[in-house]
Scaffold this motif. Structure first.
Motif, mmCIF file in Angstrom:
data_model
loop_
_atom_site.group_PDB
_atom_site.id
_atom_site.type_symbol
_atom_site.label_atom_id
_atom_site.label_comp_id
_atom_site.label_asym_id
_atom_site.label_seq_id
_atom_site.Cartn_x
_atom_site.Cartn_y
_atom_site.Cartn_z
ATOM 1 N N VAL A 60 0.806 -1.097 0.147
ATOM 2 C CA VAL A 60 -0.032 0.114 0.097
ATOM 3 C C VAL A 60 0.921 1.357 -0.011
ATOM 4 O O VAL A 60 1.643 1.457 0.696
ATOM 5 C CB VAL A 60 -1.190 0.134 1.298
ATOM 6 C CG1 VAL A 60 -1.730 1.275 1.217
ATOM 7 C CG2 VAL A 60 -1.740 -1.033 1.307
ATOM 8 N N LEU A 61 0.757 1.993 -1.128
ATOM 9 C CA LEU A 61 1.398 3.476 -1.024
ATOM 10 C C LEU A 61 0.425 4.393 -0.532
ATOM 11 O O LEU A 61 -0.514 4.725 -1.164
ATOM 12 C CB LEU A 61 2.002 3.638 -2.376
ATOM 13 C CG LEU A 61 2.818 2.547 -3.087
ATOM 14 C CD1 LEU A 61 2.944 2.693 -4.637
ATOM 15 C CD2 LEU A 61 4.269 2.786 -2.346
ATOM 16 N N ALA A 62 0.845 5.056 0.653
ATOM 17 C CA ALA A 62 0.200 6.142 1.071
ATOM 18 C C ALA A 62 0.801 7.388 0.978
ATOM 19 O O ALA A 62 1.958 7.652 1.146
ATOM 20 C CB ALA A 62 -0.306 5.731 2.794
ATOM 21 N N TRP A 63 0.023 8.428 1.129
ATOM 22 C CA TRP A 63 0.374 9.775 1.268
ATOM 23 C C TRP A 63 0.040 10.085 2.776
ATOM 24 O O TRP A 63 -1.082 10.385 3.136
ATOM 25 C CB TRP A 63 -0.324 10.849 0.448
ATOM 26 C CG TRP A 63 0.179 12.319 0.276
ATOM 27 C CD1 TRP A 63 -0.246 13.342 0.931
ATOM 28 C CD2 TRP A 63 1.345 12.669 -0.469
ATOM 29 N NE1 TRP A 63 0.572 14.374 0.830
ATOM 30 C CE2 TRP A 63 1.810 13.887 -0.233
ATOM 31 C CE3 TRP A 63 2.232 11.759 -1.261
ATOM 32 C CZ2 TRP A 63 2.779 14.621 -0.573
ATOM 33 C CZ3 TRP A 63 3.322 12.653 -1.959
ATOM 34 C CH2 TRP A 63 3.667 13.931 -1.680
ATOM 35 N N PHE A 64 1.240 10.454 3.515
ATOM 36 C CA PHE A 64 1.279 11.018 4.696
ATOM 37 C C PHE A 64 0.793 12.395 4.999
ATOM 38 O O PHE A 64 1.849 13.307 4.911
ATOM 39 C CB PHE A 64 2.473 10.680 5.606
ATOM 40 C CG PHE A 64 2.995 8.895 5.826
ATOM 41 C CD1 PHE A 64 1.840 8.264 5.926
ATOM 42 C CD2 PHE A 64 4.156 8.763 6.050
ATOM 43 C CE1 PHE A 64 1.890 6.830 6.117
ATOM 44 C CE2 PHE A 64 4.232 7.145 6.237
ATOM 45 C CZ PHE A 64 3.087 6.427 6.310
ATOM 46 N N HIS A 65 -0.446 12.683 4.795
ATOM 47 C CA HIS A 65 -0.890 14.105 4.581
ATOM 48 C C HIS A 65 -0.637 14.830 5.839
ATOM 49 O O HIS A 65 -0.519 16.018 5.931
ATOM 50 C CB HIS A 65 -2.271 14.077 4.345
ATOM 51 C CG HIS A 65 -3.122 13.264 5.465
ATOM 52 N ND1 HIS A 65 -3.130 12.118 5.613
ATOM 53 C CD2 HIS A 65 -4.153 13.821 6.303
ATOM 54 C CE1 HIS A 65 -4.038 11.727 6.495
ATOM 55 N NE2 HIS A 65 -4.693 12.766 6.919
ATOM 56 N N LEU A 66 -0.262 14.153 7.084
ATOM 57 C CA LEU A 66 -0.184 15.023 8.475
ATOM 58 C C LEU A 66 1.569 15.280 8.747
ATOM 59 O O LEU A 66 1.832 15.852 9.791
ATOM 60 C CB LEU A 66 -0.683 14.196 9.541
ATOM 61 C CG LEU A 66 -2.228 14.126 9.375
ATOM 62 C CD1 LEU A 66 -2.582 13.180 10.619
ATOM 63 C CD2 LEU A 66 -2.991 15.226 9.411
ATOM 64 N N ALA A 67 2.227 14.683 7.795
ATOM 65 C CA ALA A 67 3.610 14.946 7.952
ATOM 66 C C ALA A 67 4.280 16.074 7.672
ATOM 67 O O ALA A 67 3.851 16.838 7.050
ATOM 68 C CB ALA A 67 4.316 13.911 7.078
ATOM 69 N N ASP A 68 5.432 16.327 8.325
ATOM 70 C CA ASP A 68 6.315 17.576 8.093
ATOM 71 C C ASP A 68 7.098 17.463 7.156
ATOM 72 O O ASP A 68 8.241 16.685 6.865
ATOM 73 C CB ASP A 68 7.111 17.792 9.528
ATOM 74 C CG ASP A 68 7.869 19.301 9.536
ATOM 75 O OD1 ASP A 68 7.825 19.637 8.469
ATOM 76 O OD2 ASP A 68 8.212 19.419 10.543
ATOM 77 N N ARG A 69 6.621 18.202 6.024
ATOM 78 C CA ARG A 69 7.453 18.086 4.666
ATOM 79 C C ARG A 69 8.810 18.970 4.766
ATOM 80 O O ARG A 69 9.628 18.689 3.792
ATOM 81 C CB ARG A 69 6.549 18.415 3.602
ATOM 82 C CG ARG A 69 5.557 17.540 3.396
ATOM 83 C CD ARG A 69 4.704 17.860 2.165
ATOM 84 N NE ARG A 69 5.270 17.487 1.158
ATOM 85 C CZ ARG A 69 4.687 17.698 -0.227
ATOM 86 N NH1 ARG A 69 3.498 18.229 -0.360
ATOM 87 N NH2 ARG A 69 5.516 17.373 -1.385
ATOM 88 N N GLY A 70 8.935 19.619 5.810
ATOM 89 C CA GLY A 70 10.231 20.204 5.725
ATOM 90 C C GLY A 70 11.462 19.803 6.607
ATOM 91 O O GLY A 70 12.569 20.095 6.662
ATOM 92 N N LYS A 71 11.215 18.486 7.101
ATOM 93 C CA LYS A 71 12.452 17.806 7.860
ATOM 94 C C LYS A 71 13.089 17.020 6.962
ATOM 95 O O LYS A 71 12.783 16.363 6.157
ATOM 96 C CB LYS A 71 11.767 16.829 8.894
ATOM 97 C CG LYS A 71 11.106 17.530 10.053
ATOM 98 C CD LYS A 71 10.974 16.559 11.213
ATOM 99 C CE LYS A 71 10.399 17.243 12.480
ATOM 100 N NZ LYS A 71 10.049 16.497 13.425
#
Length: 138
Positions: A60-71
């Motif tokens: 399953v490929l999921a999009w972690f919509h709550l992730a911090d994309r700046g890290k």
């Protein structure tokens, strides 16, 4: 050759429906006590389920919509006593393109819904794709 300014669009094919309601409830990995969950597939993709059956292993490929994309660096597994490590050397959910990769077992298929597990994605997580898992030789 693509440029850094080039963009593309991913469209969710469905969403996770899980008892895990927020990130604090989610284990680090599915095998660490994650529950089964349902994937509510958009009905337009139901034909893509042909040939899939209960007991199959899928990625399953999921999009972690709550992730911090700046890290770009994290303490592995959130353990502050471990040195900062680049996200590309970890499985951290916080990263520039927060794609989750989950190897799960299909437990049940009900129309356009699949019960899979174990999976540590929280309720509402967008699903980008499903792929049958291949067996590997040791």
């Amino acid at each position: 050759m693509p440029h850094l300014s080039d963009a593309f669009t991913l469209k969710p094919i469905g969403y996770i429906r899980s008892a895990l309601e927020d990130l604090t409830q989610a284990p680090r990995q599915g095998i660490e006590g994650a529950p089964d969950a349902w994937i509510d597939l958009d009905p337009q993709y139901i034909e893509g389920l042909k040939g899939l059956a209960s007991g199959d292993e899928v990625i399953v490929l999921a999009w972690f919509h709550l992730a911090d994309r700046g890290k770009l660096a994290v303490h592995p597994r959130g353990e502050r006593d471990r040195p900062l490590t680049g996200v590309f050397a970890t499985r951290a959910p916080h990263r520039p393109n927060p794609i989750g990769l989950h190897r799960v077992t299909v437990r049940e298929i009900d129309g356009s819904r699949l019960r899979v597990g174990p999976i540590e994605a929280v309720d509402g997580t967008p699903i980008v794709d499903l792929k049958i898992a291949l067996e590997t030789d040791s």
